[in-house]
Design an enzyme around this catalytic site. Structure first.
Site, PDB file in Angstrom:
ATOM      1  N   GLY A   1       0.898  -1.153   0.060  1.00 39.39           N
ATOM      2  CA  GLY A   1      -0.016   0.015   0.069  1.00 39.39           C
ATOM      3  C   GLY A   1       0.831   1.087   0.062  1.00 39.39           C
TER       4      GLY A   1
ATOM      5  N   ARG B   1      -1.510  10.846  11.136  1.00 40.36           N
ATOM      6  CA  ARG B   1      -0.476   9.866  11.537  1.00 40.36           C
ATOM      7  C   ARG B   1       0.663  10.357  12.536  1.00 40.36           C
ATOM      8  NH1 ARG B   1       2.933   8.429   8.625  1.00 40.36           N
ATOM      9  NH2 ARG B   1       2.777   6.173   9.379  1.00 40.36           N
TER      10      ARG B   1
ATOM     11  N   TYR C   1      -2.521   6.373   3.752  1.00 42.04           N
ATOM     12  CA  TYR C   1      -3.227   6.616   5.203  1.00 42.04           C
ATOM     13  C   TYR C   1      -2.990   8.008   5.368  1.00 42.04           C
ATOM     14  CZ  TYR C   1      -1.826   1.747   4.944  1.00 42.04           C
ATOM     15  OH  TYR C   1      -1.443   0.400   4.334  1.00 42.04           O
TER      16      TYR C   1
ATOM     17  N   CYS D   1      -8.723  22.048  17.035  1.00 45.61           N
ATOM     18  CA  CYS D   1      -8.923  22.400  18.378  1.00 45.61           C
ATOM     19  C   CYS D   1      -8.256  21.348  19.158  1.00 45.61           C
ATOM     20  CB  CYS D   1     -10.382  22.791  18.864  1.00 45.61           C
ATOM     21  SG  CYS D   1     -10.838  24.209  17.856  1.00 45.61           S
ATOM     22  N   GLU D   2      -7.057  21.034  19.118  1.00 43.22           N
ATOM     23  CA  GLU D   2      -6.268  19.994  20.109  1.00 43.22           C
ATOM     24  C   GLU D   2      -4.917  20.452  20.067  1.00 43.22           C
ATOM     25  OE1 GLU D   2      -8.109  15.832  19.704  1.00 43.22           O
ATOM     26  OE2 GLU D   2      -6.267  15.921  20.169  1.00 43.22           O
TER      27      GLU D   2
HETATM   28  N1  LLP Z   1      -2.206  -6.320   3.522  1.00 51.34           N
HETATM   29  C1  LLP Z   1      -2.746  -6.126   4.848  1.00 51.34           C
HETATM   30  C2  LLP Z   1      -3.495  -7.407   5.169  1.00 51.34           C
HETATM   31  C3  LLP Z   1      -2.700  -5.281   5.526  1.00 51.34           C
HETATM   32  O1  LLP Z   1      -3.337  -5.216   6.809  1.00 51.34           O
HETATM   33  C4  LLP Z   1      -1.925  -4.031   5.221  1.00 51.34           C
HETATM   34  C5  LLP Z   1      -1.958  -2.733   5.995  1.00 51.34           C
HETATM   35  C6  LLP Z   1      -1.317  -4.003   3.983  1.00 51.34           C
HETATM   36  C7  LLP Z   1      -1.423  -5.207   3.204  1.00 51.34           C
HETATM   37  C8  LLP Z   1      -0.578  -2.678   3.434  1.00 51.34           C
HETATM   38  O2  LLP Z   1       0.453  -2.500   4.303  1.00 51.34           O
HETATM   39  P1  LLP Z   1       1.438  -1.162   3.628  1.00 51.34           P
HETATM   40  O3  LLP Z   1       2.167  -1.767   2.615  1.00 51.34           O
HETATM   41  O4  LLP Z   1       0.795  -0.124   3.409  1.00 51.34           O
HETATM   42  O5  LLP Z   1       2.421  -1.046   4.895  1.00 51.34           O
HETATM   43  N2  LLP Z   1      -2.469   3.345   9.353  1.00 51.34           N
HETATM   44  C9  LLP Z   1      -1.246   3.122   9.439  1.00 51.34           C
HETATM   45  C10 LLP Z   1      -0.877   1.852   8.491  1.00 51.34           C
HETATM   46  C11 LLP Z   1      -1.877   0.535   9.009  1.00 51.34           C
HETATM   47  C12 LLP Z   1      -1.468  -0.524   7.954  1.00 51.34           C
HETATM   48  C13 LLP Z   1      -2.636  -1.539   8.008  1.00 51.34           C
HETATM   49  N3  LLP Z   1      -2.405  -2.776   7.116  1.00 51.34           N
HETATM   50  C14 LLP Z   1      -0.351   4.051   9.084  1.00 51.34           C
HETATM   51  O6  LLP Z   1      -0.714   5.316   8.847  1.00 51.34           O
HETATM   52  O7  LLP Z   1       1.056   3.971   9.168  1.00 51.34           O
END
Ligand code: LLP
Length: 440
Positions: free
Chosen positions: A288, A326, A386, A357-358
């Site tokens: 992602g 984040r 994200y 407001c935080e």
């Molecule tokens: N596959 C699964 C099953 C996942 O749960 C995730 C991310 C991905 C793939 C993709 O991961 P990436 O390549 O993007 O690292 N909100 C958090 C990140 C949460 C990731 C959740 N799952 C942030 O902003 O750092």
């Protein structure tokens, strides 16, 4: 810090061939700019990096950034799509993503969503737990369908990243643990239940990972599970390793390149295959952040600048924690430049705060920038993953638009929300329309 970014003769930041000051005039601020060539290059690099594997599939983790347009763009690039909710599934279908290329994830899918996934014939349902396994088997029988599934496994590997985004350790809420034979027992159960076709196993150890050794450990655990199944006569032909590759947010971050990541995975997979005397299964990865993170830049307008004598200088932007939670959530750090002063040297230390407001609404704790004035444009890099996906309407601030830039052209991917959008779902019960409130 020197500016590594492209700038034009006017000293303006340039992204995707577009002058960011002009983008801000055309589309307003705050604005999310999506550099599609960068994202497309990342997708190509993933393909190249895995090309020595006999069979592989690259699946975009939609949770990082999913809109109807982005889903379409990723499909055009030849990627499959990972969705985690009925809503993401709906976006994917609206975008015209073929059902066969959709992977349906989630640790608490509803019966309704599983039913829809079965009706549509999505490519794979990634089953998270035994409750879901039985529920899906029942639904599939009722619908006289067979679900192609992967089992999500918790491999017991602790990736070195922020604890909030670790998912592979043994007390994770995701998947079925390898401890106490739970994973192999689930494999056996999945094969015995009607309506299910177990294709393979899935894992995802976390996000923003720099240390590749965690992947080798995970591959070893997963291949050992596949070998254990094979010894029982169960052939698992697919291994999905999830996502997680980190990106460089600030100087000092040292993620592996996509090429090195692919080479590392390929090497670890081949040696595990030799160790367990297995043929290599079809390998899937689900990036992602490493596909879209660096492709996003948020452009804010600087407003109030406050010199707190004896303390620091705050510069406030017309956005903040609602479009980028984040920093407050994971202590994330960002790099930024002044888009209209790219030719000026940094000379002042600022704390960049948002408008919400935080007190925790701080975007960058300390950054050296040219002298700021109200009206300057601050471009914060690496906000493609994200950010929009996790944005809220805190303080009733409309969410910003996303424009994609490509060779000097900019086009809307998401429109700016309006005040009307904010109240579209609000209602006043009839009783409250009367003067006064009973009991009040
Ligand atoms: N596959 C699964 C099953 C996942 O749960 C995730 C991310 C991905 C793939 C993709 O991961 P990436 O390549 O993007 O690292 N909100 C958090 C990140 C949460 C990731 C959740 N799952 C942030 O902003 O750092």
């Amino acid at each position: 810090m020197e500016n590594r970014e492209m700038q034009n003769n006017a000293g303006h930041l340039v992204i995707g061939g577009c002058d960011v000051v002009e983008l801000a005039m055309q589309w307003g601020t705050p604005l999310s700019v999506f550099d599609e060539e960068l994202a497309a290059n990342n997708a190509r690099m993933y393909r190249e990096a895995l090309s020595s594997l006999p069979e592989y599939e690259i699946i975009f983790a939609g949770k990082a950034l999913l809109t109807v347009g982005i889903a379409r763009f990723m499909t055009n690039l030849g990627l499959s799509l990972d969705v985690v909710s009925g809503g993401e599934l709906y976006i994917a279908l609206t975008a015209g993503v073929p059902a066969q290329r959709i992977f349906f994830h989630g640790n608490n899918k509803t019966a309704a969503d599983l039913g829809t996934a079965l009706d549509l014939g999505v490519g794979r349902i990634v089953v998270d737990n035994l409750y879901e396994l039985e529920l899906l088997s029942d639904l599939a029988q009722k619908k006289k369908r067979t679900a192609d599934i992967l089992l999500r496994i918790m491999p017991g590997v602790e990736a070195h990243t922020h604890s909030y985004i670790q998912t592979g350790q043994l007390d994770s809420k995701f998947g079925i643990s390898v401890a106490h034979n739970q994973a192999i027992d689930a494999v056996k159960l999945a094969c015995s239940l009607p309506g299910l076709r177990l294709r393979g196993v899935h894992c995802h150890i976390g996000s923003q990972i720099f240390e590749l050794a965690s992947y080798a450990k995970t591959i070893d655990v997963m291949m050992s599970l596949i070998a254990e199944a094979e010894a029982l006569g169960i052939e698992l032909t697919e291994l999905n390793l999830g996502g997680g590759l980190g990106i460089k947010y600030i100087d000092g971050d040292q993620p592996a390149s996509i090429r090195d990541f692919g080479a590392y995975l390929t090497g670890a997979l081949k040696s595990a295959a030799a160790k367990y005397n297995l043929r290599l299964p079809k390998i899937m990865v689900e990036p992602g952040r490493s596909l879209v993170g660096a492709a996003g830049t948020t452009v804010y307008r600087i407003g109030s600048i406050k010199e707190n004598k004896g303390s620091r200088t705050y510069a406030a932007v017309n956005g903040g924690m609602a479009d980028n939670p984040r920093v407050a959530l994971y202590q994330a750090k960002y790099r930024a430049v002044v888009a209209n002063k790219m030719d000026q040297a940094p000379e002042h230390t600022y704390t960049i705060v948002g408008q919400f407001c935080e007190s925790s609404d701080v975007l960058i704790n300390s950054i050296e920038l040219p002298q700021l004035e109200p009206g300057d444009l601050l471009a914060v890099f690496c906000t493609g993953a994200y950010n929009y996906a996790m944005a809220s309407n805190f303080n009733a601030v409309p969410r910003m638009p996303i424009v994609t830039v490509y060779r000097g052209q900019s086009d809307l991917v998401v429109e700016r929300e309006t005040y009307q959008d904010l109240i579209r779902l609000h209602r006043i019960p009839d009783r409250w329309l009367k003067d006064g409130v009973e009991g009040g």
